[in-house]
Motif scaffolding. Structure first.
Motif, PDB file in Angstrom:
ATOM      1  N   LEU A  43     -14.553 -20.046  46.571  1.00  0.00           N
ATOM      2  CA  LEU A  43     -14.684 -18.720  47.178  1.00  0.00           C
ATOM      3  C   LEU A  43     -15.565 -18.782  48.415  1.00  0.00           C
ATOM      4  CD1 LEU A  43     -15.206 -16.467  44.019  1.00  0.00           C
ATOM      5  CD2 LEU A  43     -13.099 -16.853  45.303  1.00  0.00           C
ATOM      6  N   ALA A  47     -15.881 -13.519  50.098  1.00  0.00           N
ATOM      7  CA  ALA A  47     -15.239 -13.193  48.826  1.00  0.00           C
ATOM      8  C   ALA A  47     -16.298 -12.892  47.761  1.00  0.00           C
ATOM      9  CB  ALA A  47     -14.340 -14.345  48.386  1.00  0.00           C
ATOM     10  N   ILE A  50     -17.682  -9.457  48.216  1.00  0.00           N
ATOM     11  CA  ILE A  50     -16.755  -8.431  47.728  1.00  0.00           C
ATOM     12  C   ILE A  50     -16.850  -8.306  46.211  1.00  0.00           C
ATOM     13  CG2 ILE A  50     -14.299  -7.887  47.423  1.00  0.00           C
ATOM     14  CD1 ILE A  50     -13.808  -9.194  50.203  1.00  0.00           C
ATOM     15  N   ILE A  51     -16.849  -9.448  45.540  1.00  0.00           N
ATOM     16  CA  ILE A  51     -16.873  -9.422  44.071  1.00  0.00           C
ATOM     17  C   ILE A  51     -18.176  -8.806  43.568  1.00  0.00           C
ATOM     18  CG2 ILE A  51     -16.989 -10.920  42.036  1.00  0.00           C
ATOM     19  CD1 ILE A  51     -14.937 -12.749  43.567  1.00  0.00           C
ATOM     20  N   PRO A 272      -8.457  -8.022  34.127  1.00  0.00           N
ATOM     21  CA  PRO A 272      -7.253  -7.961  34.966  1.00  0.00           C
ATOM     22  C   PRO A 272      -6.561  -9.314  35.052  1.00  0.00           C
ATOM     23  CG  PRO A 272      -9.066  -6.825  36.041  1.00  0.00           C
ATOM     24  CD  PRO A 272      -9.646  -7.526  34.842  1.00  0.00           C
ATOM     25  N   VAL A 273      -5.300  -9.282  35.376  1.00  0.00           N
ATOM     26  CA  VAL A 273      -4.464 -10.477  35.407  1.00  0.00           C
ATOM     27  C   VAL A 273      -4.750 -11.331  36.651  1.00  0.00           C
ATOM     28  CG1 VAL A 273      -2.469  -9.579  36.661  1.00  0.00           C
ATOM     29  CG2 VAL A 273      -2.103 -11.076  34.677  1.00  0.00           C
ATOM     30  N   SER A 274      -5.583 -10.843  37.560  1.00  0.00           N
ATOM     31  CA  SER A 274      -5.892 -11.590  38.781  1.00  0.00           C
ATOM     32  C   SER A 274      -7.254 -12.266  38.675  1.00  0.00           C
ATOM     33  CB  SER A 274      -5.887 -10.655  39.988  1.00  0.00           C
ATOM     34  OG  SER A 274      -6.930  -9.709  39.853  1.00  0.00           O
ATOM     35  N   VAL A 275      -7.407 -13.359  39.420  1.00  0.00           N
ATOM     36  CA  VAL A 275      -8.656 -14.117  39.409  1.00  0.00           C
ATOM     37  C   VAL A 275      -9.803 -13.260  39.943  1.00  0.00           C
ATOM     38  CG1 VAL A 275      -9.847 -16.083  40.466  1.00  0.00           C
ATOM     39  CG2 VAL A 275      -7.536 -16.361  39.535  1.00  0.00           C
ATOM     40  N   ALA A 276      -9.588 -12.616  41.070  1.00  0.00           N
ATOM     41  CA  ALA A 276     -10.662 -11.825  41.673  1.00  0.00           C
ATOM     42  C   ALA A 276     -11.064 -10.667  40.761  1.00  0.00           C
ATOM     43  CB  ALA A 276     -10.223 -11.304  43.042  1.00  0.00           C
ATOM     44  N   GLY A 277     -10.072 -10.026  40.147  1.00  0.00           N
ATOM     45  CA  GLY A 277     -10.368  -8.919  39.240  1.00  0.00           C
ATOM     46  C   GLY A 277     -11.137  -9.392  38.016  1.00  0.00           C
ATOM     47  N   THR A 280     -14.700 -10.109  38.927  1.00  0.00           N
ATOM     48  CA  THR A 280     -15.443  -8.857  39.112  1.00  0.00           C
ATOM     49  C   THR A 280     -15.930  -8.339  37.768  1.00  0.00           C
ATOM     50  OG1 THR A 280     -14.092  -8.349  41.045  1.00  0.00           O
ATOM     51  CG2 THR A 280     -15.263  -6.497  39.999  1.00  0.00           C
ATOM     52  N   GLN A 281     -15.021  -8.341  36.797  1.00  0.00           N
ATOM     53  CA  GLN A 281     -15.417  -7.855  35.475  1.00  0.00           C
ATOM     54  C   GLN A 281     -16.448  -8.776  34.821  1.00  0.00           C
ATOM     55  OE1 GLN A 281     -12.236  -6.429  32.798  1.00  0.00           O
ATOM     56  NE2 GLN A 281     -13.393  -7.426  31.165  1.00  0.00           N
ATOM     57  N   HIS A 327      -9.894 -21.654  38.771  1.00  0.00           N
ATOM     58  CA  HIS A 327     -10.365 -20.782  39.858  1.00  0.00           C
ATOM     59  C   HIS A 327     -11.485 -19.860  39.363  1.00  0.00           C
ATOM     60  CE1 HIS A 327      -6.298 -21.220  42.143  1.00  0.00           C
ATOM     61  NE2 HIS A 327      -7.176 -22.085  42.577  1.00  0.00           N
TER      62      HIS A 327
ATOM     63  N   MET B 415      -7.742 -12.586  47.642  1.00  0.00           N
ATOM     64  CA  MET B 415      -8.831 -11.603  47.657  1.00  0.00           C
ATOM     65  C   MET B 415      -8.399 -10.258  48.219  1.00  0.00           C
ATOM     66  SD  MET B 415     -11.616 -12.667  46.177  1.00  0.00           S
ATOM     67  CE  MET B 415     -12.571 -11.241  46.706  1.00  0.00           C
ATOM     68  N   ALA B 419      -5.446  -7.919  44.448  1.00  0.00           N
ATOM     69  CA  ALA B 419      -6.081  -8.961  43.642  1.00  0.00           C
ATOM     70  C   ALA B 419      -7.450  -8.508  43.126  1.00  0.00           C
ATOM     71  CB  ALA B 419      -6.220 -10.246  44.455  1.00  0.00           C
ATOM     72  N   GLN B 420      -8.138  -7.670  43.880  1.00  0.00           N
ATOM     73  CA  GLN B 420      -9.450  -7.187  43.435  1.00  0.00           C
ATOM     74  C   GLN B 420      -9.347  -6.316  42.185  1.00  0.00           C
ATOM     75  OE1 GLN B 420     -12.002  -5.582  46.592  1.00  0.00           O
ATOM     76  NE2 GLN B 420     -10.907  -6.864  48.072  1.00  0.00           N
ATOM     77  N   TYR B 434      -5.768  -4.717  28.885  1.00  0.00           N
ATOM     78  CA  TYR B 434      -5.029  -4.732  30.148  1.00  0.00           C
ATOM     79  C   TYR B 434      -3.549  -5.055  29.994  1.00  0.00           C
ATOM     80  CZ  TYR B 434      -9.541  -4.620  32.580  1.00  0.00           C
ATOM     81  OH  TYR B 434     -10.777  -4.252  33.045  1.00  0.00           O
TER      82      TYR B 434
END
Lengths: 514, 514
Positions: A43, A47, A50-51, A272-277, A280-281, A327, B415, B419-420, B434
């Protein structure tokens, strides 16, 4: 002589204890890994910003639940959070500020002071698999784990050179009542190994038992002034902190004992199904959990955890050794370093039902990723099978052997004059060979990491010896290690006091099996 | 329509060719990897300076041997090197200067233009195992490879989504005379697959045959103006360049075809036992070999190779997936990038005799290291067994499946706002899940890499279906792929011309078996 040794020798036991220590076999244990290589970072700073900002938004707007725990809600209210029912909304920046009192690294003492570990910084401490209700080996197949299995795993962990930590629930001893098994597990770690270990978290009272037993093992004063347990506090993702885990954490924090505050996430299900999401959690959950830990006792040692894996959307099964899990782990490591806290992640993860090639691919993917992501405490570093449902005897020694490669990688590259080997290249010259040259003779013993398990023999020899595959070699190694096991010496007075404590506790309550 | 398609359609064949193309099954092939992640670097700039300076010292003071090759010695003399007998001593800076005419990256054209690959930069192209005299599968065990095996491997490579390249000697077809087998091998790559491939290097005349056959396949003019082969030129370490390999390289360079100039080193035997010493020798050898390549034709495409592994000092056997091999590969990648050249290293390396857990651990260690070290061309990326003595059918599809994880890792982390996933986190909230949320439904199909081979089923299902291990699953996958194989369309006139060339060449000389 270190403090811990002095302390132990000065307590009771006398001649018998000294004799026991003299006759003990010395088992080789590698020092915890001190990285001399960089971390791998996927990252960008942008990035990460943002997270972090999104995680603060989640804490502020959505909040987290502290369930069945009025005292926790009171603590949060006092600290400045907005509490509605069990929902705790944490104003921007508050959680991070509370986290700042946690130490960047800490020492977890072992009863053998040579095996104490420093968790944090550039270090990596390796601990075995945690939690499986089943065990498996070639002979017995897959079956419910028993206390006998548990003791065998503790012995194997003690005998494993590359394992720095005895772990916790290496398997669930299902033949012992649920309300008593923590006592037997702790007793096994304390008496069958001399490596550091983990405490019980399944009830606050069991966390207290863990502290009490440590006071017997290490001395009451020593425990209050030093960290002797690192225990696993799971967050119920998404964003829920239950009273059992929080109750255990409160006990440990108050006693200055370390906690791993760790979301357990199957991406797409609990995040969430995304890496960034997911990151974040993870960040929001860790901030909230670690902040609460510090509310219980500012300065208590704590590890930021991320036990995250991907999912097979067809079957709903968690999947391991996948790129997305990597990731997330790389990213979580970066977030932990920004927060200035020790980081727990990765392990010998796999979804395979057998210790076969699938298991090894997935495990190697995860172990390598764990080293490069800057993990400081790697739980599950050996023995994990079938998504964590099974502790496998063969895989335990197979993985434990592979942990040697992480030690080698972490060493980095020597660049001194001897390592440059210019004299050797001059001596040998075009068309020669290096096997006999002075530089090789001087360095070959330490030059290359060598497996204690895998097959390096010529094909013909291997075939004559039965064409054994890795699992077969591992079966034989498990047997050999258990046969050669010798219990590390312990002051008999302490051993007796621990046994008495366990017996008294067990007698004090009826068996419960749930 | 791309140039290559146009070209092929414009040549002979007519209606039959067009019909053949229309009826062909479309096989999915992933685009070569374009890295969106950083490289992992173990050496400091200072360390790289030392290694480069030492390599120049070796070239200047010790020199390299060009054996049985007076023309090469003449070229070196003219370029300014000091030649004594067969020893070539290269003044400081000369080799590096000669290397500077080589392109930073180049396109290797496939006969199917969609499968052309760009080698260099942030790309990674994956090619299968190269060179084993034996093959193995569950049913037939370990045996000498035949042309039938060779064709099966080419078919499997063609069917493998994550494999970008058909490779070269995927196994040695030992049932075909040594002086003729290159013809059958090339014919197989050209007709059974439409992916890019490698030429023969075992004799200069066989390299010329490779060029001639490419001129039939691609058109003479196209071959002179474009690169259609990438061939493997091994250096006889330490520091020896034999006339066979150099002769083949001369042919390829003159025809603007790419060469991988690659030391083959077992550390401690063909190079010093230390990482820094080995890297120094690798650098010296590559500088000399690539400089010579550029002397033959400035601007010819060339790849800096490093096929380096460690050794078991007890048995003398090469060992794979070890930390020292990783250090060397990471370091060699850094050196190649400083030199501004494409880099070849890593592969599905293992020492195991079977496609078991050892094979998978070692392979996964090497594959991951290959991706992170910035490899641009990974030969041996699937199917390697037993130190390269064996091409294993099951391991071929097992490894080829794992190559998917490298594609996923290389993608890096998205990102963007989707994706967030902030809306998803807000929607689900504490205690929810989810699986059903909009974000998951929208993204789950592409969110996670999914194996086409490994087992993700619940334990009970897996057991009911026969409790298959990875190797058994792989046996079934090999069978399925070969059953479903359909030959890619090729203009019948070209196919006939290739067959005629092979027949004529074979008829022109007696069989030779060494």
């Amino acid at each position: 002589m270190t403090e811990a040794t002095t302390r132990r020798r000065s307590r009771g036991g006398g001649g018998a204890a000294r004799r026991a220590e003299r006759t003990a076999v010395t088992i080789e244990t590698a020092k915890y890994i001190e990285r001399n290589i960089p971390n791998f970072e996927v990252l960008t700073e942008e990035a990460l910003d943002i997270i972090e900002a999104n995680a603060e938004t989640i804490l502020e707007e959505v909040g987290v639940n502290f369930v069945d725990n009025p005292a926790a809600l009171d603590r949060w209210r006092e600290a400045g959070a907005n509490v509605t029912g069990e929902r705790v909304r944490i104003p921007r920046g508050l959680a991070k500020k509370l986290c700042s009192t946690a130490p960047k690294q800490f020492t977890q003492h072992a009863r053998n002071p040579e095996k104490s570990v420093v968790i944090g910084g550039k270090n990596m401490v390796l601990a075995p698999v945690y939690g499986p209700p089943f065990v498996r080996d070639v002979e017995g197949g897959r079956r419910y784990a028993t206390m006998d299995d548990f003791q065998k795993f503790v012995k194997l962990g003690y005998m494993s050179k590359w394992l720095h930590h005895s772990g916790g629930t290496v398997c669930e001893p299902t033949d012992v009542p649920v309300n008593k098994r923590h006592l037997d597990m702790l007793l096994a770690h304390m008496t069958l190994s001399d490596k550091p270990f983990m405490g019980s978290v399944t009830e606050p009272s069991r966390a207290q038992d863990s502290v009490d037993m440590c006071e017997i093992l290490f001395g009451k004063e020593f425990v209050q002034e030093n960290t002797v347990m690192t225990s696993l506090i799971n967050i119920n993702s998404p964003m829920t902190f239950d009273d059992v885990m929080m109750g255990a954490m409160e006990i440990y924090a108050k006693n200055n004992q370390a906690c791993i505050v760790s979301p357990f996430i199957v991406g797409g299900a609990m995040a969430p199904v995304s890496v960034a999401g997911t990151l974040t959690q993870v960040m929001a959950e860790c901030l909230a959990g670690i902040a609460y830990n510090q509310l219980c006792r500012p300065g208590a040692p704590v590890i930021m955890g991320a036990m995250v894996t991907s999912i097979d959307m067809n079957s709903g099964a968690p999947t391991f050794g996948t790129p997305e899990a990597s990731h997330i782990t790389y990213g979580a490591g970066q977030l932990a370093r920004r927060l200035g806290l020790p980081f727990r992640s990765a392990g010998s993860f796999c979804g395979s039902k057998l210790p076969d090639a699938q298991a090894a691919y997935e495990t190697a993917n995860s172990l390598n990723m764990g080293l490069l992501s800057g993990v400081n405490f790697m739980l599950h570093s050996c023995g994990w099978l079938e998504g964590g449902l099974v502790a496998d005897f063969e895989k335990f020694v197979m993985d434990a052997d592979q942990l040697g490669t992480l030690h080698g990688l972490a060493k980095g590259v020597q660049m001194d004059e001897d390592a440059q080997a210019m004299d050797a290249i001059r001596e040998v010259g075009p068309g020669g060979h290096y096997l006999g040259c002075e530089h090789t003779q001087k360095n070959f013993k330490s030059a290359f990491w060598k497996s204690d398990l895998l097959d390096y023999k010529p094909f013909e020899t291997w075939e004559e010896e039965g064409a054994r595959d890795t699992r077969t070699l591992a079966t034989q190694r498990v047997e050999k290690l258990l046969t050669n096991y010798q219990q590390p010496a312990l002051d008999p007075a302490i051993a007796q006091a621990l046994a008495d404590y366990v017996a008294a506790k067990k007698a004090s309550m009826p068996d419960a099996f749930m």
